[in-house]
Design a protein around this motif. Structure first.
Motif, mmCIF file in Angstrom:
data_model
loop_
_atom_site.group_PDB
_atom_site.id
_atom_site.type_symbol
_atom_site.label_atom_id
_atom_site.label_comp_id
_atom_site.label_asym_id
_atom_site.label_seq_id
_atom_site.Cartn_x
_atom_site.Cartn_y
_atom_site.Cartn_z
ATOM 1 N N CYS A 17 -32.182 -10.900 -12.912
ATOM 2 C CA CYS A 17 -31.442 -11.570 -13.985
ATOM 3 C C CYS A 17 -32.402 -11.951 -15.101
ATOM 4 O O CYS A 17 -33.625 -11.923 -14.933
ATOM 5 C CB CYS A 17 -30.699 -12.788 -13.467
ATOM 6 S SG CYS A 17 -31.768 -14.083 -12.805
ATOM 7 N N CYS A 74 -30.521 -17.334 -15.834
ATOM 8 C CA CYS A 74 -29.655 -16.899 -14.728
ATOM 9 C C CYS A 74 -28.528 -17.917 -14.465
ATOM 10 O O CYS A 74 -28.159 -18.175 -13.312
ATOM 11 C CB CYS A 74 -30.449 -16.697 -13.448
ATOM 12 S SG CYS A 74 -31.668 -15.375 -13.566
ATOM 13 N N ASN A 111 -25.310 -17.800 -15.420
ATOM 14 C CA ASN A 111 -23.984 -17.230 -15.180
ATOM 15 C C ASN A 111 -24.109 -15.761 -14.842
ATOM 16 O O ASN A 111 -25.191 -15.186 -14.867
ATOM 17 C CB ASN A 111 -23.078 -17.449 -16.409
ATOM 18 C CG ASN A 111 -23.746 -16.949 -17.693
ATOM 19 O OD1 ASN A 111 -24.058 -15.774 -17.810
ATOM 20 N ND2 ASN A 111 -23.979 -17.856 -18.631
ATOM 21 N N ASP A 112 -22.965 -15.164 -14.539
ATOM 22 C CA ASP A 112 -22.967 -13.756 -14.131
ATOM 23 C C ASP A 112 -23.413 -12.819 -15.248
ATOM 24 O O ASP A 112 -23.883 -11.708 -14.986
ATOM 25 C CB ASP A 112 -21.578 -13.355 -13.654
ATOM 26 C CG ASP A 112 -21.200 -14.044 -12.345
ATOM 27 O OD1 ASP A 112 -22.135 -14.488 -11.639
ATOM 28 O OD2 ASP A 112 -19.994 -14.151 -12.046
ATOM 29 N N ASN A 113 -23.247 -13.244 -16.494
ATOM 30 C CA ASN A 113 -23.672 -12.391 -17.608
ATOM 31 C C ASN A 113 -25.185 -12.217 -17.653
ATOM 32 O O ASN A 113 -25.681 -11.255 -18.239
ATOM 33 C CB ASN A 113 -23.172 -12.985 -18.932
ATOM 34 C CG ASN A 113 -21.662 -12.932 -19.058
ATOM 35 O OD1 ASN A 113 -21.014 -12.047 -18.485
ATOM 36 N ND2 ASN A 113 -21.099 -13.886 -19.797
ATOM 37 N N ASP A 114 -25.906 -13.164 -17.070
ATOM 38 C CA ASP A 114 -27.369 -13.055 -17.049
ATOM 39 C C ASP A 114 -27.863 -12.110 -15.954
ATOM 40 O O ASP A 114 -29.025 -11.689 -15.972
ATOM 41 C CB ASP A 114 -27.993 -14.432 -16.839
ATOM 42 C CG ASP A 114 -27.808 -15.332 -18.058
ATOM 43 O OD1 ASP A 114 -27.570 -14.782 -19.154
ATOM 44 O OD2 ASP A 114 -27.883 -16.556 -17.908
ATOM 45 N N LYS A 169 -26.742 0.338 -13.105
ATOM 46 C CA LYS A 169 -25.990 -0.322 -14.154
ATOM 47 C C LYS A 169 -26.768 -0.213 -15.465
ATOM 48 O O LYS A 169 -27.858 -0.777 -15.596
ATOM 49 C CB LYS A 169 -25.773 -1.787 -13.774
ATOM 50 C CG LYS A 169 -24.887 -2.565 -14.736
ATOM 51 C CD LYS A 169 -24.718 -3.999 -14.217
ATOM 52 C CE LYS A 169 -23.875 -4.841 -15.149
ATOM 53 N NZ LYS A 169 -23.727 -6.226 -14.646
#
Length: 494
Positions: free
Chosen positions: A73, A77, A79-82, A92
């Motif tokens: 991340c 880190c 949230n999930d966007n990180d 990905k």
């Protein structure tokens, strides 16, 4: 109690600050917390990559977390966007991840850009607080370097690059590669420090002077180009120095031509670079440098004289022989560097074969300046070489041309004369026919014709006509051919 002592926890800073407020009775626990702080600071992972290339982040984890989810991340880190990539998902975007199941997982970041630089985290998912290790990624341009050193090499000889390093890199790996991109230099290295020889490439490391050197032997023109020397560092970018190798071919060596006479002395002059002043000078004979045979050591007729003040030496052959003709190389460098050699083509001729040249001095005198040209500068006397053949051939050609002109003129005159005679005969025949055609008018043709002649000529012709046969023969014999022709001509014209 602490499954991952070398990892970084978000609460590490808070624990370190509160540690000062604890009493001495909690000293053992305080030492343990201090150990966590020290380990956490040492756990910072440095990763470096080159723009457009790939960076690999190595993330260790403690025993017992082999089956836990791992991830990479960015930023905090929070949230999930990180979260950039997890081990439970496929590749990905430009990120990929792989866990070896033995305490290490790796995250790859491809197609790096300068904006990718910054702080990252290696994370292990668990109940409560996740385990983190801080990663600092640096991205630089994939080019080297601020300065480039130029190395001059010569075809079939050798060239060397020398690089320096700091004391802390004494035991680091050293290497050389072609090109100017540091990112793939180690992977495409020509030779590395564990090896000393790889074909034509040799690497030597002088740890006392902290210098390592690459030597390339048997140079070819294909060896010319860019090179990098590198020092591999585990926690930072490798150190590099850039070089540009130029290879000069032997075709560029100028050939000096020298002529000598058999039985006479001849001297070869050989300049050399001032830096080779103390080198051994020599002269060898051979069509190529590979089969060149030294002459001063093997032939007593060859004498070498070095003039250090003029950075040149000379070799005199005291008594030239016919077999001395050939190609010579005089040099001052055992490495056969092009710039340190002179190529001499010597030809020996016998004295009776030489041609004596006639020298004529030409002096140019102008109306305003004697002994000077139009620019006013003095004119040197100019020698002109003459040879008998040079004048014999033009003279013969001129004589032959003159003779051909005369012959041609005579033939043309003869043709014109023939045509005139033919025309004159035709005219005379026409006149005779005209006179004969009037026979019926003039009864006595001969009388009429004779009366038209001049008096003197008519008398002569009458004498010839009325003379007796014997007398006529006598008269004909006495009359010249010109008179006879003259009379006939008058007769025909009348």
């Amino acid at each position: 109690m602490f499954p991952l002592l070398h990892s970084v926890s978000f609460s590490s800073k808070l624990q370190c600050n509160n540690m000062r407020m604890w009493s001495l009775e909690n000293l053992p626990f305080t030492l343990c917390i201090a150990l966590i702080c020290v380990r956490s600071a040492a756990a910072l992972i440095h990763v470096f990559g080159y723009e457009g290339r790939q960076a690999v982040v190595y993330c260790p984890y403690g025993q017992g977390y082999e089956d836990y989810e791992k991830y990479l991340c960015k930023n905090e880190c929070g949230n999930d966007n990180d979260v950039l990539i997890k081990t439970t998902e496929a590749n990905k975007h430009k990120f990929s991840i792989e866990d070896d199941g033995k305490g290490l997982f790796t995250a790859n970041i491809s197609d790096l850009s300068l904006t990718d630089a910054g702080k990252y985290w290696c994370g292990v998912t668990r109940t409560g607080k996740d385990i983190y290790s801080e990663v600092q990624l640096g991205v630089v341009e994939d080019s080297c370097c601020d300065t480039t050193s130029t190395v001059q090499g010569n075809e079939e000889s050798s060239a060397s690059f020398s690089c320096t390093y700091e004391p802390e890199n004494k035991d680091s790996e050293k290497y050389f590669c072609r090109g100017n991109q540091p990112s793939g230099c180690l992977q495409n290295a020509l030779i590395t420090s564990p090896n000393q020889q790889n074909g034509r490439f040799r690497l030597t490391d002088d740890k006392a002077s902290r210098r390592f050197k690459l030597t390339i032997t048997s140079l070819t023109k294909q060896d010319a180009g860019s090179y990098l020397c590198g020092v591999h560092r585990k926690n930072n970018l490798d150190l590099f120095e850039a070089f540009e190798l130029a290879v000069q071919g032997w075709c560029c060596v100028k050939t000096n031509k020298l002529k000598g006479i058999v039985g006479h002395p001849v001297t070869m002059h050989c300049p050399y670079p001032p830096q080779n002043r103390d080198n051994r000078k020599f002269l060898c004979k051979g069509y190529t440098r590979k089969n060149c045979r030294e002459m001063v050591k093997t032939q007593s007729r060859f004498t070498l004289q070095d003039d250090v003040s003029s950075s040149s030496f000379s070799v005199m052959i005291t008594e030239l022989k016919a077999e001395d003709s050939g190609t010579y190389w005089c040099g001052s460098d055992s490495q056969w560097n092009v710039g340190n050699y002179v190529k001499i083509q010597l030809s020996a001729a016998f004295e009776h074969q030489t041609t004596r040249n006639v020298v004529s001095s030409i002096t140019v005198v102008s109306s305003s300046t004697v002994g000077s040209n139009i620019t006013g500068k003095p004119i040197n006397r100019m020698s002109v070489l003459f040879h008998p053949v040079v004048y014999i051939i033009p003279a013969l050609l001129l004589t032959l041309t003159f003779a051909l002109v005369i012959v041609y003129k005579c033939r043309m005159d003869k043709r014109r004369g023939t045509r005139a005679n033919v025309n004159r005969d035709n005219t005379n025949e026409a006149a005779i026919e005209e006179v004969l055609g009037e026979a019926d008018i003039y009864a006595n043709q001969e009388l009429v014709l004779s009366e038209k002649l001049p008096t003197k000529q008519r008398r002569a012709c009458q004498r010839n006509e009325y003379a007796g046969e014997d007398q006529q023969d006598s008269v004909y014999r006495n009359i010249s051919a010109s008179e006879d022709i003259y009379c006939n001509d008058i007769y025909i014209n009348s």
